[in-house]
Write an enzyme that holds these catalytic residues in place. Sequence first.
Site, PDB file in Angstrom:
ATOM      1  N   ARG A  17      57.170  74.955 101.915  1.00 54.26           N
ATOM      2  CA  ARG A  17      56.339  73.777 102.110  1.00 54.26           C
ATOM      3  C   ARG A  17      54.983  73.991 102.788  1.00 54.26           C
ATOM      4  O   ARG A  17      54.273  73.018 103.076  1.00 54.26           O
ATOM      5  CB  ARG A  17      57.117  72.713 102.868  1.00 54.26           C
ATOM      6  N   ARG A  25      63.752  79.584 105.384  1.00 58.63           N
ATOM      7  CA  ARG A  25      62.762  79.283 106.424  1.00 58.63           C
ATOM      8  C   ARG A  25      62.957  80.195 107.644  1.00 58.63           C
ATOM      9  O   ARG A  25      62.002  80.615 108.288  1.00 58.63           O
ATOM     10  CB  ARG A  25      62.894  77.790 106.790  1.00 58.63           C
ATOM     11  N   VAL A  78      53.760  65.270 108.626  1.00 56.52           N
ATOM     12  CA  VAL A  78      54.748  64.772 109.580  1.00 56.52           C
ATOM     13  C   VAL A  78      54.392  65.288 110.973  1.00 56.52           C
ATOM     14  O   VAL A  78      54.044  66.449 111.145  1.00 56.52           O
ATOM     15  CB  VAL A  78      56.164  65.253 109.200  1.00 56.52           C
ATOM     16  N   TYR A 106      50.916  75.740  96.985  1.00 58.54           N
ATOM     17  CA  TYR A 106      52.051  74.901  97.383  1.00 58.54           C
ATOM     18  C   TYR A 106      51.924  73.489  96.801  1.00 58.54           C
ATOM     19  O   TYR A 106      52.854  72.971  96.169  1.00 58.54           O
ATOM     20  CB  TYR A 106      52.170  74.822  98.924  1.00 58.54           C
ATOM     21  N   HIS A 107      50.747  72.864  97.017  1.00 56.18           N
ATOM     22  CA  HIS A 107      50.576  71.501  96.514  1.00 56.18           C
ATOM     23  C   HIS A 107      50.675  71.472  94.979  1.00 56.18           C
ATOM     24  O   HIS A 107      51.164  70.511  94.389  1.00 56.18           O
ATOM     25  CB  HIS A 107      49.230  70.928  96.967  1.00 56.18           C
ATOM     26  N   THR A 144      54.553  65.189  98.117  1.00 56.52           N
ATOM     27  CA  THR A 144      53.463  65.245  99.093  1.00 56.52           C
ATOM     28  C   THR A 144      52.303  64.342  98.694  1.00 56.52           C
ATOM     29  O   THR A 144      52.037  64.168  97.493  1.00 56.52           O
ATOM     30  CB  THR A 144      52.942  66.696  99.236  1.00 56.52           C
ATOM     31  N   LYS A 148      54.142  71.001  93.735  1.00 59.93           N
ATOM     32  CA  LYS A 148      54.623  69.615  93.828  1.00 59.93           C
ATOM     33  C   LYS A 148      54.076  68.776  92.670  1.00 59.93           C
ATOM     34  O   LYS A 148      54.699  67.801  92.245  1.00 59.93           O
ATOM     35  CB  LYS A 148      54.215  69.002  95.168  1.00 59.93           C
ATOM     36  N   SER A 152      46.206  73.525  96.973  1.00 55.71           N
ATOM     37  CA  SER A 152      46.775  74.843  97.303  1.00 55.71           C
ATOM     38  C   SER A 152      47.858  75.132  96.278  1.00 55.71           C
ATOM     39  O   SER A 152      48.300  74.234  95.546  1.00 55.71           O
ATOM     40  CB  SER A 152      47.387  74.837  98.709  1.00 55.71           C
ATOM     41  N   LEU A 204      48.476  68.082 113.586  1.00 56.77           N
ATOM     42  CA  LEU A 204      48.653  67.313 114.821  1.00 56.77           C
ATOM     43  C   LEU A 204      49.620  68.017 115.779  1.00 56.77           C
ATOM     44  O   LEU A 204      49.353  68.123 116.988  1.00 56.77           O
ATOM     45  CB  LEU A 204      49.127  65.894 114.483  1.00 56.77           C
ATOM     46  N   GLN A 222      54.807  62.306 100.647  1.00 50.13           N
ATOM     47  CA  GLN A 222      54.764  62.224 102.110  1.00 50.13           C
ATOM     48  C   GLN A 222      53.465  62.798 102.679  1.00 50.13           C
ATOM     49  O   GLN A 222      52.925  63.773 102.169  1.00 50.13           O
ATOM     50  CB  GLN A 222      55.958  62.984 102.680  1.00 50.13           C
TER      51      GLN A 222
HETATM   52  N1  USQ Z   1      43.599  71.756 110.045  1.00 53.15           N
HETATM   53  C1  USQ Z   1      42.739  71.980 111.105  1.00 53.15           C
HETATM   54  N2  USQ Z   1      43.172  72.759 112.117  1.00 53.15           N
HETATM   55  C2  USQ Z   1      44.407  73.315 112.148  1.00 53.15           C
HETATM   56  C3  USQ Z   1      45.292  73.075 111.076  1.00 53.15           C
HETATM   57  C4  USQ Z   1      44.846  72.287 110.032  1.00 53.15           C
HETATM   58  O1  USQ Z   1      41.607  71.498 111.125  1.00 53.15           O
HETATM   59  O2  USQ Z   1      44.720  74.012 113.121  1.00 53.15           O
HETATM   60  C5  USQ Z   1      43.169  70.905 108.915  1.00 53.15           C
HETATM   61  C6  USQ Z   1      43.301  71.570 107.549  1.00 53.15           C
HETATM   62  O3  USQ Z   1      42.142  72.316 107.215  1.00 53.15           O
HETATM   63  C7  USQ Z   1      43.536  70.374 106.661  1.00 53.15           C
HETATM   64  C8  USQ Z   1      44.274  69.383 107.541  1.00 53.15           C
HETATM   65  O4  USQ Z   1      44.048  69.807 108.880  1.00 53.15           O
HETATM   66  O5  USQ Z   1      42.320  69.794 106.298  1.00 53.15           O
HETATM   67  C9  USQ Z   1      45.760  69.283 107.296  1.00 53.15           C
HETATM   68  O6  USQ Z   1      46.368  70.556 107.395  1.00 53.15           O
HETATM   69  P1  USQ Z   1      47.942  70.674 107.704  1.00 53.15           P
HETATM   70  O7  USQ Z   1      48.262  72.125 107.833  1.00 53.15           O
HETATM   71  O8  USQ Z   1      48.289  69.779 108.819  1.00 53.15           O
HETATM   72  O9  USQ Z   1      48.592  70.023 106.382  1.00 53.15           O
HETATM   73  P2  USQ Z   1      48.790  70.555 104.899  1.00 53.15           P
HETATM   74  O10 USQ Z   1      48.416  71.975 104.736  1.00 53.15           O
HETATM   75  O11 USQ Z   1      48.132  69.591 103.979  1.00 53.15           O
HETATM   76  O12 USQ Z   1      50.360  70.489 104.654  1.00 53.15           O
HETATM   77  C10 USQ Z   1      51.248  69.657 105.395  1.00 53.15           C
HETATM   78  C11 USQ Z   1      52.675  70.158 105.165  1.00 53.15           C
HETATM   79  C12 USQ Z   1      53.032  69.963 103.688  1.00 53.15           C
HETATM   80  C13 USQ Z   1      52.824  68.518 103.311  1.00 53.15           C
HETATM   81  C14 USQ Z   1      51.400  68.077 103.598  1.00 53.15           C
HETATM   82  C15 USQ Z   1      51.197  66.601 103.405  1.00 53.15           C
HETATM   83  O13 USQ Z   1      52.810  71.520 105.540  1.00 53.15           O
HETATM   84  O14 USQ Z   1      54.377  70.352 103.473  1.00 53.15           O
HETATM   85  O15 USQ Z   1      53.082  68.340 101.934  1.00 53.15           O
HETATM   86  O16 USQ Z   1      51.121  68.322 105.004  1.00 53.15           O
HETATM   87  S1  USQ Z   1      49.543  66.236 102.935  1.00 53.15           S
HETATM   88  O17 USQ Z   1      48.616  66.914 103.871  1.00 53.15           O
HETATM   89  O18 USQ Z   1      49.369  64.810 103.006  1.00 53.15           O
HETATM   90  O19 USQ Z   1      49.323  66.775 101.605  1.00 53.15           O
END
Ligand code: USQ
Length: 410
Positions: free
Chosen positions: A105, A39, A223, A193-194, A149, A197, A191, A251, A220
């Site tokens: 991740r 990382r 976070v 990445y996903h 995930t 998993k 993706s 967030l 998960q």
């Molecule tokens: N998004 C925005 N604006 C941004 C960043 C993201 O609108 O500036 C949107 C994305 O398009 C997406 C959502 O927010 O629809 C979530 O994106 P994210 O980058 O917060 O989350 P994600 O890529 O899904 O990945 C993260 C972690 C990953 C974990 C996953 C859980 O990096 O390791 O497995 O969250 S989950 O989302 O529940 O699959």
Amino acid sequence: MVSAMKIAVLGGDGFVGWPTALHLSNAGHEVHILDNLSRRWIDTELGVQSLTPMDSIQERTRVWHAETGRRIHFHLLDLATDYERLKNWLREERPDAVIHFAEQRAAPYSMKSDRHKNYTVNNNVNATHNLLNALVETGVDAHLVHLGTMGVYGYSTVGAAIPEGYLPVGIETMDGATASQEILYPANPGSIYHMTKCLDQLLFQFYAKNDCLRITDLHQGIVWGTHTRETRLHPQLVNRFDYDGDYGTVLNRFLIQAAIGYPLTVHGTGGQTRAFIHIQDSVRCIEIALENPPARGARVEIFNQMTETHRVRDLAKLIAGLTGSEIAWLPNPRKEAGENDLVVKNEKFRELGLDPTTLADGLLSEIVDVARKFAYRVDRSRVPAVSAWTRDIAATLNHDPEGRRLKSVS
Ligand code: USQ
């Protein structure tokens, strides 16, 4: 409280791994971090750094010992490529539990180029398989807890709650009766990445069935937050915080954007609903999972590790309301549903004692204690998300919210 265990934290230098290692050490367990520090190399590759100033892993563990008198042992080891060293380590140390965080991740990083796709698949799948293989070969009966995930389920609106891993189905038999089965919920990765998993899930299913390994898979959500009780003990124990377009999650990105007066980067209409969990709860869930291992021969135990769901645009509006930020509605670099509902079952952790930190409890302190405090370290040019899911989408990414031209992947 379970008796003290020897626990290997694979990937213990990362965003969830580090606070988990501290938490388990504080609870009296003997903690060993195994990490290849990838990382930190990726930060160098991308030309970004954690918002919070991070010391080396050796320095972090030294400070932990000075503060608490407890030792966390660090071993530089690459799970995906150092199979023989991993096997020897397991054979000599014989941990009671292994927590597996040691995977690439970030979804955007995994979609950056063909090289990043290959790296993510090779790294993640080999790391998981090497670990399972080595546990069998050494006969180490450790409980394996894996950070999976919520993304294995996909984010399509089905009008039903997502169960914790397994879906009851009825299959029509040849004689017209209905046979009941529980199957892994259909994998639907969004993706590369996903997808890794999802592949992990099958590896776990096979090794639990064939070799009776005891495995817990934690699905998960996203976070948020930075600090846990242990990382607050000393400034040099601080957790990492990613805000860049590849590793920053939604967030935490909005929080830092608000702190530096950068328009909140909502992709599309912001209609994506996602599951969230605070870092303190994430660490607690891992401890609960460790305390409740499945029996040998049982199927993989699966928990949904999330506490609330939110739509991206609602989060943006909430933070804009708290801070007066503007919202930028941007072309979405991802190929994903523009609008989706998400209902998730998460009763298992609640029944085992999880008392969640909600957005309402923690958001403001996160803005003040972390985002504003370290805002001076932000490189605004690294905020935009430039990794596009397809070449066609790359062509639609023109400018960031501040009018600078974005580079595309083509
Ligand atoms: N998004 C925005 N604006 C941004 C960043 C993201 O609108 O500036 C949107 C994305 O398009 C997406 C959502 O927010 O629809 C979530 O994106 P994210 O980058 O917060 O989350 P994600 O890529 O899904 O990945 C993260 C972690 C990953 C974990 C996953 C859980 O990096 O390791 O497995 O969250 S989950 O989302 O529940 O699959």
